[in-house]
Design a protein around this motif. Structure first.
Motif, short mmCIF file in Angstrom:
data_model
loop_
_atom_site.label_atom_id
_atom_site.label_comp_id
_atom_site.label_asym_id
_atom_site.label_seq_id
_atom_site.Cartn_x
_atom_site.Cartn_y
_atom_site.Cartn_z
N GLY A 187 0.78 -1.22 0.00
CA GLY A 187 0.00 0.00 0.00
C GLY A 187 0.81 1.27 0.00
O GLY A 187 0.28 2.35 0.22
N GLN A 188 2.11 1.20 -0.26
CA GLN A 188 2.97 2.38 -0.22
C GLN A 188 3.77 2.50 -1.50
O GLN A 188 4.37 1.53 -1.96
N LEU A 189 3.76 3.70 -2.08
CA LEU A 189 4.58 3.95 -3.27
C LEU A 189 6.04 3.93 -2.90
O LEU A 189 6.44 4.48 -1.87
N PRO A 190 6.89 3.32 -3.73
CA PRO A 190 8.32 3.33 -3.42
C PRO A 190 8.95 4.68 -3.72
O PRO A 190 8.46 5.45 -4.56
N ARG A 191 10.03 4.96 -3.04
CA ARG A 191 10.83 6.15 -3.32
C ARG A 191 11.71 5.82 -4.53
O ARG A 191 12.34 4.76 -4.58
N LEU A 192 11.75 6.71 -5.52
CA LEU A 192 12.54 6.51 -6.73
C LEU A 192 13.89 7.19 -6.55
O LEU A 192 13.97 8.37 -6.23
N ILE A 193 14.97 6.43 -6.79
CA ILE A 193 16.32 6.96 -6.62
C ILE A 193 17.08 6.80 -7.93
O ILE A 193 17.42 5.68 -8.32
N PRO A 194 17.32 7.92 -8.62
CA PRO A 194 18.08 7.85 -9.88
C PRO A 194 19.57 7.67 -9.63
O PRO A 194 20.13 8.23 -8.70
N LEU A 195 20.19 6.83 -10.47
CA LEU A 195 21.64 6.62 -10.45
C LEU A 195 22.16 7.09 -11.80
O LEU A 195 21.66 6.67 -12.84
N ALA A 196 23.18 7.94 -11.79
CA ALA A 196 23.62 8.63 -13.00
C ALA A 196 24.45 7.79 -13.97
O ALA A 196 24.73 8.23 -15.07
N GLN A 197 24.83 6.58 -13.61
CA GLN A 197 25.71 5.79 -14.45
C GLN A 197 24.95 5.21 -15.65
O GLN A 197 23.87 4.65 -15.51
N ASN A 198 25.55 5.33 -16.86
CA ASN A 198 24.88 4.93 -18.11
C ASN A 198 24.61 3.44 -18.21
O ASN A 198 23.66 3.04 -18.87
N HIS A 199 25.45 2.59 -17.63
CA HIS A 199 25.25 1.15 -17.77
C HIS A 199 24.16 0.60 -16.85
O HIS A 199 23.75 -0.54 -16.98
N VAL A 200 23.67 1.42 -15.93
CA VAL A 200 22.60 1.00 -15.02
C VAL A 200 21.28 1.05 -15.79
O VAL A 200 21.01 2.02 -16.52
N SER A 201 20.48 0.02 -15.67
CA SER A 201 19.18 -0.02 -16.36
C SER A 201 18.27 1.07 -15.85
O SER A 201 18.42 1.56 -14.72
N GLY A 202 17.29 1.43 -16.66
CA GLY A 202 16.35 2.49 -16.29
C GLY A 202 15.69 2.22 -14.95
O GLY A 202 15.64 3.08 -14.08
N THR A 203 15.14 1.04 -14.79
CA THR A 203 14.58 0.59 -13.53
C THR A 203 15.32 -0.69 -13.20
O THR A 203 14.99 -1.75 -13.72
N HIS A 204 16.35 -0.60 -12.39
CA HIS A 204 17.33 -1.67 -12.21
C HIS A 204 17.05 -2.59 -11.02
O HIS A 204 17.12 -3.80 -11.14
N LEU A 205 16.73 -2.00 -9.87
CA LEU A 205 16.73 -2.74 -8.61
C LEU A 205 15.65 -2.22 -7.68
O LEU A 205 15.41 -1.01 -7.62
N ALA A 206 15.02 -3.13 -6.94
CA ALA A 206 14.06 -2.75 -5.90
C ALA A 206 14.59 -3.18 -4.54
O ALA A 206 15.17 -4.25 -4.40
N ILE A 207 14.39 -2.32 -3.56
CA ILE A 207 14.66 -2.65 -2.16
C ILE A 207 13.29 -2.66 -1.49
O ILE A 207 12.58 -1.66 -1.51
N ARG A 208 12.92 -3.81 -0.96
CA ARG A 208 11.61 -3.98 -0.32
C ARG A 208 11.79 -4.13 1.18
O ARG A 208 12.79 -4.66 1.65
N LEU A 209 10.79 -3.67 1.91
CA LEU A 209 10.76 -3.84 3.36
C LEU A 209 9.54 -4.69 3.67
O LEU A 209 8.42 -4.31 3.35
N GLU A 210 9.78 -5.86 4.25
CA GLU A 210 8.68 -6.75 4.62
C GLU A 210 8.85 -7.13 6.07
O GLU A 210 9.85 -7.76 6.43
N GLN A 211 7.89 -6.70 6.89
CA GLN A 211 7.97 -6.87 8.33
C GLN A 211 9.29 -6.26 8.82
O GLN A 211 9.47 -5.07 8.69
#
Length: 163
Positions: free
Chosen positions: A86-110
């Motif tokens: 029920g919570q929108l994630p915070r989006l964190i841009p990384l400036a490096q060109n080889h990093v995918s547009g949406t590369h990685l998720a960090i989830r918090l569960e319990q």
């Protein structure tokens, strides 16, 4: 068997509610701890629903530290296609060109911090002290303090001060 932990929900202030134990000084702890992570006092109170505290910090390649109080999506141009608990994630841009547009998720569960590669082109590798690097997949991988997420070409994220 122990009862299953309830799914996290969100009170009016936006923080997740989780099952936790308060020490006599009011510090919030996971229900499976015997002593307070902050002050060391024994935990004797029964578990109750509490606002989940910060679960640690993620150190970005530029040295910035991001408190883990909400889910994160990192990438060159990150986008959120869905919400977690029920919570929108915070989006964190990384400036490096080889990093995918949406590369990685960090989830918090319990009380857990989890990393998930989002089908990135070059992948994400989990580097844990004393172990061989592991390429992350679509399955969430629990992180522990000191873990490094390697996005390639020297772009690394480190988890510090995990509860």
């Amino acid at each position: 068997p122990a009862p299953a932990a309830p799914a996290a929900s969100y009170p009016m202030d936006g923080g997740a509610l989780v099952l936790g134990v308060l020490c006599d000084r009011g510090h919030v702890n996971p229900p499976d701890r015997g002593q307070c992570a902050d002050c060391g006092l024994p935990l004797t109170a029964p578990p109750q629903q509490v606002s989940r505290p910060c679960l640690g910090r993620l150190v970005l390649p530029n040295g910035e530290r991001v408190e883990l109080v909400e889910p994160l999506i990192l990438g060159r141009n990150p986008r959120a296609d869905r919400v977690q608990e029920g919570q929108l994630p915070r989006l964190i841009p990384l400036a490096q060109n080889h990093v995918s547009g949406t590369h990685l998720a960090i989830r918090l569960e319990q009380w857990s911090v989890l990393a998930v590669d989002l089908n990135s082109t070059n992948g994400t590798y989990l580097r844990r002290h004393g172990q061989a690097a592991v390429r992350l997949g679509e399955r969430p991988e629990p992180l522990i303090e000191g873990d490094v997420l390697d996005l390639g070409h020297g772009v690394q994220l480190r988890l510090e001060q995990k509860r």
